[in-house]
Design a protein around this motif. Structure first.
Motif, PDB file in Angstrom:
ATOM      1  N   GLY A  82      -0.577   7.623  12.021  1.00 61.72           N
ATOM      2  CA  GLY A  82      -1.480   8.022  13.088  1.00 61.72           C
ATOM      3  C   GLY A  82      -2.009   6.866  13.900  1.00 61.72           C
ATOM      4  N   GLY A  83      -1.225   5.806  13.999  1.00 57.99           N
ATOM      5  CA  GLY A  83      -1.620   4.633  14.773  1.00 57.99           C
ATOM      6  C   GLY A  83      -2.356   3.568  13.988  1.00 57.99           C
ATOM      7  N   ALA A  84      -2.680   3.850  12.733  1.00 57.36           N
ATOM      8  CA  ALA A  84      -3.499   2.907  11.961  1.00 57.36           C
ATOM      9  C   ALA A  84      -2.719   1.677  11.520  1.00 57.36           C
ATOM     10  N   GLY A  85      -1.500   1.857  11.009  1.00 60.86           N
ATOM     11  CA  GLY A  85      -0.737   0.746  10.454  1.00 60.86           C
ATOM     12  C   GLY A  85      -0.843   0.686   8.945  1.00 60.86           C
ATOM     13  N   ALA A  86      -0.209  -0.314   8.357  1.00 63.55           N
ATOM     14  CA  ALA A  86      -0.177  -0.483   6.904  1.00 63.55           C
ATOM     15  C   ALA A  86      -1.383  -1.275   6.424  1.00 63.55           C
ATOM     16  N   ASP A  87      -1.977  -0.827   5.348  1.00 64.22           N
ATOM     17  CA  ASP A  87      -3.108  -1.558   4.761  1.00 64.22           C
ATOM     18  C   ASP A  87      -2.644  -2.818   4.043  1.00 64.22           C
ATOM     19  N   VAL A  88      -1.475  -2.728   3.390  1.00 65.34           N
ATOM     20  CA  VAL A  88      -0.894  -3.880   2.704  1.00 65.34           C
ATOM     21  C   VAL A  88       0.591  -3.917   3.029  1.00 65.34           C
ATOM     22  N   ALA A 122       9.279 -15.998   8.029  1.00 62.91           N
ATOM     23  CA  ALA A 122       9.099 -16.299   9.449  1.00 62.91           C
ATOM     24  C   ALA A 122       9.618 -15.197  10.365  1.00 62.91           C
ATOM     25  N   LYS A 123      10.773 -14.644  10.072  1.00 61.91           N
ATOM     26  CA  LYS A 123      11.401 -13.665  10.964  1.00 61.91           C
ATOM     27  C   LYS A 123      10.512 -12.459  11.227  1.00 61.91           C
ATOM     28  N   TYR A 124       9.734 -12.054  10.231  1.00 62.17           N
ATOM     29  CA  TYR A 124       8.912 -10.857  10.351  1.00 62.17           C
ATOM     30  C   TYR A 124       7.430 -11.169  10.569  1.00 62.17           C
ATOM     31  N   LEU A 125       7.058 -12.427  10.660  1.00 63.53           N
ATOM     32  CA  LEU A 125       5.632 -12.773  10.652  1.00 63.53           C
ATOM     33  C   LEU A 125       4.849 -12.063  11.757  1.00 63.53           C
ATOM     34  N   ASP A 126       5.265 -12.228  12.991  1.00 61.72           N
ATOM     35  CA  ASP A 126       4.513 -11.639  14.103  1.00 61.72           C
ATOM     36  C   ASP A 126       4.516 -10.113  14.036  1.00 61.72           C
ATOM     37  N   ARG A 127       5.663  -9.530  13.748  1.00 55.78           N
ATOM     38  CA  ARG A 127       5.748  -8.067  13.698  1.00 55.78           C
ATOM     39  C   ARG A 127       4.962  -7.505  12.510  1.00 55.78           C
ATOM     40  N   ASN A 128       4.929  -8.235  11.414  1.00 56.22           N
ATOM     41  CA  ASN A 128       4.112  -7.790  10.279  1.00 56.22           C
ATOM     42  C   ASN A 128       2.641  -7.714  10.665  1.00 56.22           C
ATOM     43  N   VAL A 129       2.160  -8.726  11.390  1.00 56.95           N
ATOM     44  CA  VAL A 129       0.757  -8.712  11.811  1.00 56.95           C
ATOM     45  C   VAL A 129       0.509  -7.535  12.760  1.00 56.95           C
ATOM     46  N   GLN A 130       1.459  -7.261  13.642  1.00 53.39           N
ATOM     47  CA  GLN A 130       1.322  -6.094  14.523  1.00 53.39           C
ATOM     48  C   GLN A 130       1.258  -4.795  13.721  1.00 53.39           C
ATOM     49  N   ALA A 131       1.976  -4.734  12.611  1.00 55.06           N
ATOM     50  CA  ALA A 131       2.061  -3.512  11.810  1.00 55.06           C
ATOM     51  C   ALA A 131       0.869  -3.313  10.885  1.00 55.06           C
ATOM     52  N   LEU A 132       0.031  -4.335  10.735  1.00 59.62           N
ATOM     53  CA  LEU A 132      -1.125  -4.223   9.849  1.00 59.62           C
ATOM     54  C   LEU A 132      -2.205  -3.323  10.429  1.00 59.62           C
ATOM     55  N   ALA A 133      -2.896  -2.629   9.551  1.00 55.57           N
ATOM     56  CA  ALA A 133      -4.088  -1.880   9.935  1.00 55.57           C
ATOM     57  C   ALA A 133      -5.275  -2.831  10.038  1.00 55.57           C
ATOM     58  N   VAL A 134      -6.380  -2.349  10.574  1.00 51.44           N
ATOM     59  CA  VAL A 134      -7.623  -3.118  10.546  1.00 51.44           C
ATOM     60  C   VAL A 134      -7.969  -3.407   9.086  1.00 51.44           C
ATOM     61  N   SER A 135      -8.351  -4.645   8.821  1.00 48.58           N
ATOM     62  CA  SER A 135      -8.627  -5.120   7.451  1.00 48.58           C
ATOM     63  C   SER A 135      -7.381  -5.101   6.574  1.00 48.58           C
ATOM     64  N   GLY A 136      -6.197  -5.158   7.212  1.00 47.95           N
ATOM     65  CA  GLY A 136      -4.947  -5.169   6.463  1.00 47.95           C
ATOM     66  C   GLY A 136      -4.690  -6.506   5.800  1.00 47.95           C
ATOM     67  N   ARG A 137      -3.767  -6.483   4.821  1.00 48.22           N
ATOM     68  CA  ARG A 137      -3.437  -7.677   4.051  1.00 48.22           C
ATOM     69  C   ARG A 137      -1.919  -7.841   3.987  1.00 48.22           C
ATOM     70  N   LEU A 138      -1.447  -8.992   4.433  1.00 48.21           N
ATOM     71  CA  LEU A 138      -0.026  -9.316   4.400  1.00 48.21           C
ATOM     72  C   LEU A 138       0.233 -10.283   3.251  1.00 48.21           C
ATOM     73  N   ALA A 139       1.107  -9.890   2.323  1.00 50.14           N
ATOM     74  CA  ALA A 139       1.454 -10.734   1.176  1.00 50.14           C
ATOM     75  C   ALA A 139       2.899 -11.192   1.323  1.00 50.14           C
ATOM     76  N   LEU A 158       3.442  -1.062   2.839  1.00 50.31           N
ATOM     77  CA  LEU A 158       4.767  -1.222   3.431  1.00 50.31           C
ATOM     78  C   LEU A 158       5.515  -2.277   2.636  1.00 50.31           C
ATOM     79  N   VAL A 159       6.679  -1.908   2.115  1.00 51.01           N
ATOM     80  CA  VAL A 159       7.495  -2.819   1.309  1.00 51.01           C
ATOM     81  C   VAL A 159       8.793  -3.114   2.051  1.00 51.01           C
ATOM     82  N   HIS A 160       9.011  -4.368   2.397  1.00 51.84           N
ATOM     83  CA  HIS A 160      10.290  -4.757   2.985  1.00 51.84           C
ATOM     84  C   HIS A 160      11.305  -4.975   1.862  1.00 51.84           C
ATOM     85  N   GLY A 161      12.520  -4.486   2.079  1.00 51.23           N
ATOM     86  CA  GLY A 161      13.522  -4.571   1.020  1.00 51.23           C
ATOM     87  C   GLY A 161      13.194  -3.607  -0.104  1.00 51.23           C
ATOM     88  N   GLY A 162      12.963  -2.354   0.245  1.00 53.89           N
ATOM     89  CA  GLY A 162      12.499  -1.386  -0.735  1.00 53.89           C
ATOM     90  C   GLY A 162      13.474  -1.117  -1.862  1.00 53.89           C
TER      91      GLY A 162
END
Length: 326
Positions: A205-211, A218-235, A144-148
């Protein structure tokens, strides 16, 4: 020579094209006659007085450039006067000449115009180091890329698709999302009208983004974590949405997820050289096959840098805005 100077921090009008002393290459450095540079949001922060260059770096803005080698410092091998190059910089790209550590030079990729090569070093090194060297995006995973439609975003789409990943992007207009789709983006999310957490969950399918590659902070921090898949990575690579946010560590633990936050400019020379070497090895061959290309919105004369800053600040562009030397 001439360079864009910042006598006093302020708006775009603070950028002044002025005559300044010529730089001279030291040991391990080369002097590049600049053909073009590109506008990055870090340049805008510097213009406003919020992002000073690292100690010893050029005081002028500009984190990347393309041009021709004019002189070699002592101890430099593998390069020759006249070579056409692009370079990752700690500053100084908005000028007619700039000194560059040899480890931060790249040859102009096959089939790419010398001017447009100025759009490559900062975005490619940022994307490759964060998405691949740190977050380890794998074939078949979802990015998932913000500001694509930004310079970073347009390059992240292409590199992720080149390695066989699925790409989701956020952007603020239908037109920008269409441009992202043209580069290969699979999931298009209008952040003004849709919730990216809901959309990425539905699309996977409910999994979320791997990366997730995030420029908001800050504005997206909490929602980014919600959008992560299991073992996901937020950069996290930007702070356009602020510097202080609240994090639900329980959610992060439950997903066995990881968060990284990096900047490129202040890294030690050895780290920058390692990133540049990895980019040359892994990304440069992709140009020959047409898998990757620079995305340039417009070219302006370098003395018109103020207009370039206005365009980028208003997000009125797709890809990069270039500044070309007179």
């Amino acid at each position: 020579m001439h360079a864009i100077t910042i006598p006093e921090p302020g708006g775009p009008e603070a950028l002044v094209w002025a005559e300044v002393p010529d730089p001279e290459p030291g040991e391990g450095e080369v002097l590049v006659e600049v053909v073009a540079s590109a506008v990055n949001r870090a340049d805008i922060m510097q213009r406003k007085g919020f992002y000073d260059p690292p100690p010893g770096a050029s005081p002028y803005p500009g984190l990347e450039c393309s041009g021709r080698i004019a002189a070699l410092g002592s101890g430099v091998s593998g390069w020759a006067v006249g070579d056409e190059v692009c370079a990752l910089l700690a500053g100084g790209g908005y000028a007619e000449k700039v000194v560059v550590p040899a480890g931060q030079l790249l040859p102009v990729p096959e089939g790419i115009d010398l001017r447009q090569a100025a759009a490559l070093p900062e975005v490619i090194c940022t994307v490759w180091s964060n998405v691949f060297m740190i977050a380890h995006l794998l074939p078949g995973e979802t990015l998932l890329v913000h500001g694509g439609s930004s310079g970073i975003g347009t390059m992240a789409i292409q590199l992720a698709k080149a390695v066989g990943a699925k790409v989701a992007v956020t952007a603020g207009t239908k037109e920008k999302l269409e441009r992202c789709a043209g580069l290969g983006a699979d999931i298009l999310i209008n952040y003004r009208e849709q919730d990216f957490v809901t959309e990425i969950k539905q699309a996977t399918g409910g999994a979320g983004a791997d990366v997730i590659l995030d420029n908001m902070g800050a504005k997206y921090l909490d929602r980014n974590v919600q959008a992560l898949a299991v073992s996901g990575r937020l950069a996290i690579i930007g702070l356009q949405g602020g510097v202080k946010g609240e994090l639900n560590i329980g959610t992060l633990l439950g997903k066995r997820a990881a968060i990284s936050a990096t900047s490129l400019r202040a890294r030690p020379l050895t780290e920058k050289a390692a990133i540049v070497a990895a980019v040359r090895e892994h990304v440069w061959p992709l140009f020959a096959g047409g898998h990757v290309r620079p995305v340039v919105d417009r070219e302006l004369a370098m003395p018109e840098a103020a207009e370039g800053h206005r365009v980028v600040e208003e997000s009125g562009h797709v890809g990069k805005v270039l500044l070309v030397t007179p």
